[in-house]
Design a protein around this motif. Structure first.
Motif, mmCIF file in Angstrom:
data_model
loop_
_atom_site.group_PDB
_atom_site.id
_atom_site.type_symbol
_atom_site.label_atom_id
_atom_site.label_comp_id
_atom_site.label_asym_id
_atom_site.label_seq_id
_atom_site.Cartn_x
_atom_site.Cartn_y
_atom_site.Cartn_z
ATOM 1 N N LEU A 183 0.828 -1.207 0.000
ATOM 2 C CA LEU A 183 0.000 0.000 0.000
ATOM 3 C C LEU A 183 0.859 1.253 0.000
ATOM 4 C CD1 LEU A 183 -2.828 -0.996 2.497
ATOM 5 C CD2 LEU A 183 -3.022 -0.709 0.027
ATOM 6 N N GLU A 184 1.954 1.232 0.744
ATOM 7 C CA GLU A 184 2.817 2.413 0.758
ATOM 8 C C GLU A 184 3.539 2.590 -0.575
ATOM 9 O OE1 GLU A 184 5.366 3.005 4.022
ATOM 10 O OE2 GLU A 184 3.694 3.526 5.334
ATOM 11 N N ILE A 185 3.900 1.473 -1.208
ATOM 12 C CA ILE A 185 4.517 1.592 -2.527
ATOM 13 C C ILE A 185 3.533 2.195 -3.516
ATOM 14 C CG2 ILE A 185 5.361 0.245 -4.487
ATOM 15 C CD1 ILE A 185 6.696 -1.634 -2.495
ATOM 16 N N GLU A 186 2.271 1.738 -3.450
ATOM 17 C CA GLU A 186 1.260 2.286 -4.350
ATOM 18 C C GLU A 186 1.020 3.767 -4.080
ATOM 19 O OE1 GLU A 186 -3.433 1.612 -5.635
ATOM 20 O OE2 GLU A 186 -2.554 0.524 -3.954
ATOM 21 N N ALA A 187 0.925 4.127 -2.779
ATOM 22 C CA ALA A 187 0.705 5.533 -2.434
ATOM 23 C C ALA A 187 1.891 6.390 -2.878
ATOM 24 C CB ALA A 187 0.478 5.679 -0.932
ATOM 25 N N ALA A 188 3.119 5.867 -2.657
ATOM 26 C CA ALA A 188 4.304 6.617 -3.068
ATOM 27 C C ALA A 188 4.369 6.760 -4.585
ATOM 28 C CB ALA A 188 5.561 5.921 -2.550
ATOM 29 N N THR A 189 3.976 5.708 -5.295
ATOM 30 C CA THR A 189 3.993 5.770 -6.760
ATOM 31 C C THR A 189 3.006 6.808 -7.275
ATOM 32 O OG1 THR A 189 4.620 3.436 -6.896
ATOM 33 C CG2 THR A 189 3.671 4.426 -8.862
ATOM 34 N N ARG A 190 1.807 6.832 -6.702
ATOM 35 C CA ARG A 190 0.819 7.821 -7.134
ATOM 36 C C ARG A 190 1.274 9.242 -6.801
ATOM 37 N NH1 ARG A 190 -4.077 6.050 -8.748
ATOM 38 N NH2 ARG A 190 -4.513 3.814 -8.539
ATOM 39 N N GLU A 191 1.875 9.415 -5.639
ATOM 40 C CA GLU A 191 2.367 10.746 -5.284
ATOM 41 C C GLU A 191 3.506 11.159 -6.205
ATOM 42 O OE1 GLU A 191 2.733 14.332 -3.085
ATOM 43 O OE2 GLU A 191 1.139 12.876 -3.443
ATOM 44 N N ARG A 192 4.373 10.192 -6.544
ATOM 45 C CA ARG A 192 5.475 10.494 -7.456
ATOM 46 C C ARG A 192 4.946 10.864 -8.840
ATOM 47 N NH1 ARG A 192 8.357 6.298 -6.433
ATOM 48 N NH2 ARG A 192 7.660 4.977 -8.142
ATOM 49 N N GLU A 193 3.897 10.158 -9.300
ATOM 50 C CA GLU A 193 3.307 10.485 -10.592
ATOM 51 C C GLU A 193 2.676 11.875 -10.568
ATOM 52 O OE1 GLU A 193 0.608 7.419 -11.649
ATOM 53 O OE2 GLU A 193 2.171 5.970 -12.164
#
Length: 409
Positions: A183-193
């Protein structure tokens, strides 16, 4: 725009503690009920009555102790198991040898299993094996080394069940940590995008322009353009990579893994007229066709859709030339809003978008498709070499689509 921090806890262990608390109370009542129903047959009730008084007080007073893993300390577990073992051994003083041989229940009866299960939930299968082995030894002493078939069945049941539950708890904890990491990887990926979209729409466009103009002007400007080009490459690499935060684990193991996500909060709940956000894009070479009535969308959806339109127009100016014409068509459908951006440029060669993404140029992937994906919409690009390009953006009017995706994160 204001941001808020959202903490998500995931725990499959907490329901086990609640079930254990209920089990302890019910089995305490059951053990006392067995004694009351057969008290005339008990040889020495003066031994059993004080024990049941202690058992009742201990069970009710320690309910907060079995509320979570933090409260269930090693000291408590030791005392709890001691009371269970003492009850098993005291049965020889309360009952006659004949009743013991006939299979009379021990004083704590099945309450003993609750003490063993507490070990299993707290420490896993190894702790459960340790506690259940002590219970088995106490039962052997109680039966003078010759246990009945019922005693063997009960001991094996407690031993196997506690070890199985302990193993399941360990697997659940590992799964929670893995899920928290995902979940944190997904959240970090969306924030990075999201950051990459903003950077692409601003800083990267300026750096690219400085590089091109510097190469045209020459001299010191050429050196400045070269440096701007190097910074553009470095920045593209940064936004396409980035760091992922380490997943968090609650200090209280019962609360499971913890994920902290930062998400943007809408600064206004009132719908926004999309036409007002698209109007600045109209000009001498950009025609805007829109409905006569307001096109209402949630603020975040309207801003992101307008930014995607701006990114599409930037691509027109960059790839089709400054003299290319573009048309923006806004369609207000019952369930969705459709915005089409079309140009009369040379079109995009086949395979060019995939090549651009491989080079770290993520204008279409992030600034357009990424924005629409976060809104629950779609972005479709149609381009025929020599006949221009067309980008169709669709966004659902129901903002709960995007909110639901955010809550899943």
């Amino acid at each position: 725009m204001a941001k808020r921090e959202r903490v998500m806890r995931m725990s499959v262990e907490q329901p086990l503690w609640r079930a254990l608390a209920g089990y302890r109370v019910l089995t305490m009542v059951y053990a006392i009920g067995l004694f009351i129903s057969a008290h005339d047959e008990v040889a020495h009730p003066w031994v059993a009555i004080p024990y049941y008084a202690v058992l009742a007080v201990w069970t009710l007073a320690t309910l907060p102790r079995v509320a979570n893993a933090a409260s269930c300390t090693k000291r408590f577990l030791t005392l709890d198991l001691t009371i269970a073992l003492a009850g098993i051994l005291l049965t020889r003083l309360a009952e006659t040898p004949a009743r013991i041989e006939a299979g009379a229940p021990t004083l704590p009866s099945i309450w003993t299993a609750g003490a063993v299960l507490a070990f299993a939930i707290k420490g896993g299968w190894r702790w459960a094996a340790f506690a259940s082995t002590l219970v088995a030894a106490a039962n052997l002493v109680h039966r003078s080394g010759v246990p009945t078939r019922d005693t063997v069945h009960m001991v094996l049941l407690v031993w196997i069940a506690s070890i199985a539950i302990g193993y399941v708890v360990e697997v659940a904890r590992a799964s929670e940590r893995t899920l928290a990491r995902a979940l944190e990887i997904e959240a970090a990926t969306r924030e990075r995008e999201r950051l990459a979209r903003d950077i692409h729409d601003g800083v990267l466009q300026v750096l690219a322009m400085v590089q091109r103009r510097g190469a045209v002007i020459g001299g010191e400007a050429a050196e400045l353009g070269r440096m701007a080009g190097e910074q553009e490459v470095a920045l593209r690499t940064l936004v396409s990579g980035g760091l992922v935060p380490v997943s968090r684990v609650s200090e209280d193991a019962a609360e499971g893994a913890v994920v902290v996500a930062v998400e943007e909060a809408d600064d206004s709940a009132a719908p926004v007229d999309l036409r007002a956000l698209l109007a600045p894009y109209a000009g001498a070479r950009v025609s805007l066709a829109e409905p006569g009535a307001p096109v209402a969308l949630p603020p975040a959806a309207a801003r992101e859709l307008a930014a995607a339109v701006g990114a599409a127009l930037d691509n027109v100016r960059k790839h089709a030339g400054e003299h290319a014409r573009a048309w923006i068509l806004v369609e207000d459908e019952p369930d969705e809003v459709i915005v089409t951006v079309r140009d009369d440029g040379p079109g995009i060669p086949e395979g060019r978008l995939a090549q651009a993404e491989g080079e770290g140029r993520l204008g279409v992937a992030l600034s357009i498709r990424g924005r629409l994906r976060d809104l629950g919409g779609t972005a479709e690009l149609i381009s025929v070499p020599g006949q221009g390009s067309e980008v169709e953006l669709k966004v659902p009017k129901d903002s709960s689509v995007s909110r639901g995706k955010a809550e899943q994160r």
